[in-house]
Design a protein around this motif. Structure first.
Motif, PDB file in Angstrom:
ATOM      1  N   HIS A  81      -0.067  36.783  50.886  1.00 34.38           N
ATOM      2  CA  HIS A  81      -1.351  36.227  50.709  1.00 34.38           C
ATOM      3  C   HIS A  81      -1.501  34.815  50.634  1.00 34.38           C
ATOM      4  CE1 HIS A  81      -1.015  35.374  46.239  1.00 34.38           C
ATOM      5  NE2 HIS A  81       0.088  36.120  46.328  1.00 34.38           N
ATOM      6  N   ASP A  92       3.312  30.898  44.905  1.00 39.49           N
ATOM      7  CA  ASP A  92       2.797  32.183  45.045  1.00 39.49           C
ATOM      8  C   ASP A  92       1.786  33.026  46.167  1.00 39.49           C
ATOM      9  OD1 ASP A  92       0.656  33.864  42.605  1.00 39.49           O
ATOM     10  OD2 ASP A  92       1.380  34.725  44.382  1.00 39.49           O
ATOM     11  N   GLY A  93       2.505  33.794  46.998  1.00 34.41           N
ATOM     12  CA  GLY A  93       1.763  34.160  48.237  1.00 34.41           C
ATOM     13  C   GLY A  93       2.072  33.512  49.461  1.00 34.41           C
ATOM     14  N   GLU A 126      -5.591  38.891  47.176  1.00 34.18           N
ATOM     15  CA  GLU A 126      -4.652  39.571  46.498  1.00 34.18           C
ATOM     16  C   GLU A 126      -4.729  39.095  44.989  1.00 34.18           C
ATOM     17  OE1 GLU A 126      -2.036  38.026  44.601  1.00 34.18           O
ATOM     18  OE2 GLU A 126      -0.846  39.642  44.599  1.00 34.18           O
ATOM     19  N   GLU A 127      -5.297  37.914  44.585  1.00 39.99           N
ATOM     20  CA  GLU A 127      -5.182  37.446  43.205  1.00 39.99           C
ATOM     21  C   GLU A 127      -6.073  38.406  42.391  1.00 39.99           C
ATOM     22  OE1 GLU A 127      -2.822  36.168  41.990  1.00 39.99           O
ATOM     23  OE2 GLU A 127      -1.751  34.808  43.148  1.00 39.99           O
ATOM     24  N   HIS A 189       8.185  36.945  48.306  1.00 35.98           N
ATOM     25  CA  HIS A 189       7.524  36.378  47.150  1.00 35.98           C
ATOM     26  C   HIS A 189       8.429  35.715  46.050  1.00 35.98           C
ATOM     27  CE1 HIS A 189       4.253  36.160  44.400  1.00 35.98           C
ATOM     28  NE2 HIS A 189       3.205  36.682  45.224  1.00 35.98           N
ATOM     29  N   GLN A 192       8.366  34.860  39.930  1.00 39.31           N
ATOM     30  CA  GLN A 192       7.406  34.834  38.748  1.00 39.31           C
ATOM     31  C   GLN A 192       7.910  35.097  37.649  1.00 39.31           C
ATOM     32  OE1 GLN A 192       4.064  36.861  41.217  1.00 39.31           O
ATOM     33  NE2 GLN A 192       3.149  34.837  40.946  1.00 39.31           N
ATOM     34  N   HIS A 357       1.798  43.170  43.709  1.00 39.72           N
ATOM     35  CA  HIS A 357       2.023  42.652  45.283  1.00 39.72           C
ATOM     36  C   HIS A 357       1.196  43.505  46.035  1.00 39.72           C
ATOM     37  CE1 HIS A 357       4.547  39.422  43.648  1.00 39.72           C
ATOM     38  NE2 HIS A 357       5.327  40.503  43.072  1.00 39.72           N
TER      39      HIS A 357
HETATM   40 MN    MN Z   1       1.229  36.459  44.675  1.00 40.94          MN
END
Ligand code: MN
Ligand code: HGY
Ligand code: MN
Ligand code: MN
Length: 409
Positions: A81, A92-93, A126-127, A189, A192, A357
């Motif tokens: 994403h 992130d993404g 996505e978030e 990804h 995190q 995800h």
């Molecule tokens: Mn993500």
């Protein structure tokens, strides 16, 4: 062995990171915002430069398709994403989408034969920050979320998903569903979390994802003067809400060691220094790999809300706005990735993800797994999010090698 082009990969990443870049080198690129439109246009133009057939579906999921040598073979799905948190990180993404793009560019450059078609995707929203729930585009595409229903979800300003899609020109015509069955899917990804860095490893092969639930609570108190109102007769919405916030944190210390609970949003009305709060809206995010524990957590939060509001003599509304069970990814895809990591010579381990995800919903329609690369200090959903470029490259080599094997399986 497939070899990516590290300079091109990094240059592309830096270029995309300019779109929505914040002063602190993070990303402000909310789903279906002006920044999201800009990065989507960039993505579409890169897909077209690669000669891919581009299609945009009714919730704005954007696909590029590279034909294989066998047009009847079931395709492999790659991507992630491009939307971000309000003040999120560049990795992130975005790293997942650009790793998939670099993979397709490499296949094109090097003339890597692949029997299966390969589809690259940028999933919408996505978030789940501006529009709830998260994983909206992949959820609608896989039928796990109701497309017509989520198109009507509105942001804090009352703008619906459908209106925002229209606004940025990404309310596509293609049905938001697979055109054919997929053979498999792989998403890269950033982890995190701190595990890969703590253990000095380059790549994680993700075998599962926590289950999670999102609640929205509104506490209805009574506005009154902060001065003459006696303490014994107040109906203070913020006192009740604060009790719940403390309880939500304590719950995660009680139920199991993989339980995480978060109150991320909290708004106070009227928000004036000398007025007793009349209304407080807040959210609760609860997660565990054990779905039964998520269920227990939701019930425990409901009891805490009930008790806190009872004590303060205030009313409340509580709504569960999203729940997704835990994910167990495909051993076929995970094994392929583990073997590729071995052959590429990247240090790796199998692991589970606490972050949600798109791959979780994709796993409902085809054999799916994920690759992680390390996050420095495990930091994310924060402008300081960072991944060492050597790790991003190692992850991309394992990713490209795994995709090549899936596309010729
Ligand atoms: Mn993500
Ligand atoms: O909520 C999540 O875990 C993801 O970042 N949307
Ligand atoms: Mn995220
Ligand atoms: Mn994701």
């Amino acid at each position: 062995m497939v070899t990516i082009d590290p300079e091109r990969f990094r240059e592309t990443f830096e270029r995309y990171s300019e779109i929505g870049r914040t002063d602190a080198d993070g990303l402000h690129r909310l789903a279906l915002s002006e920044e999201d439109r800009e990065v989507r246009d960039r993505f579409v133009s890169d897909l077209e430069d690669l000669g891919l057939e581009v299609r945009i579906d009714r919730i704005g999921n954007t696909f590029g398709r590279a034909e294989g040598t066998d047009p009847d073979a079931e395709p492999v799905l790659v991507g992630s994403h491009l939307d971000s948190q309000p003040y999120g990180g560049r990795f992130d993404g975005q790293l997942g989408v650009l790793t998939a793009l670099e993979t397709l560019r490499t296949f094109d450059d090097e003339g890597v034969d692949h029997r299966r078609p390969i589809e690259i995707v940028n999933w919408t929203n996505e978030e789940g920050s501006r529009f709830k729930p998260a994983l909206m585009g992949s959820g609608a595409f896989t039928g796990e979320l109701d497309l017509e229903e989520v198109l009507e979800h509105a942001d804090a300003d009352g703008v619906t998903v459908a209106e925002a899609l229209e606004e940025i020109g990404y309310r596509g015509e293609a049905p938001a569903e697979p055109r054919e069955p997929y053979h498999s899917a792989l998403e890269l990804h950033v982890e995190q979390g701190p595990k890969l860095e703590d253990q000095g490893l380059s790549v994680g092969v993700v075998e599962g994802v926590f289950g999670m639930a999102w609640l929205e609570v509104v506490v209805h108190g009574d506005a009154d003067h902060a001065g003459p109102s006696p303490m014994y007769s107040r109906k203070d919405a913020l006192v009740a809400a604060s009790d719940v916030v403390g309880a939500v944190r304590r719950l995660s210390n009680r139920l199991a060691d993989d339980v995480v609970t978060t109150v991320g949003e909290l708004e106070v009305e009227p928000g004036s220094i000398n007025v007793i709060p009349s209304e407080v809206r807040f959210t609760v995010d609860v997660r565990s790999y054990d779905d039964a524990v998520v269920g227990d957590l939701v019930e425990a939060v409901e009891r805490e809300v009930e008790a806190a509001c009872e004590r303060e003599g205030v009313e409340y509304d509580l709504e569960e706005i999203w729940r997704i069970p835990h994910t167990e990814f495909s051993p076929l895809v995970a094994e392929t990735a583990l073997a590729a990591a071995d052959d590429v010579g990247a240090s790796h381990r199998a692991m589970v993800s606490g972050a949600g995800h798109d791959a979780s919903y994709v796993n409902e329609i085809t054999d799916t797994a994920m690759l992680f690369v390390p996050s420095v200090d495990g930091k994310t959903h924060n402008e300081a999010e960072f991944t060492e470029w050597a790790d991003a490259e190692a992850g991309a080599r394992v990713y490209a090698e795994t995709v090549e094997r899936l596309a010729n399986a």
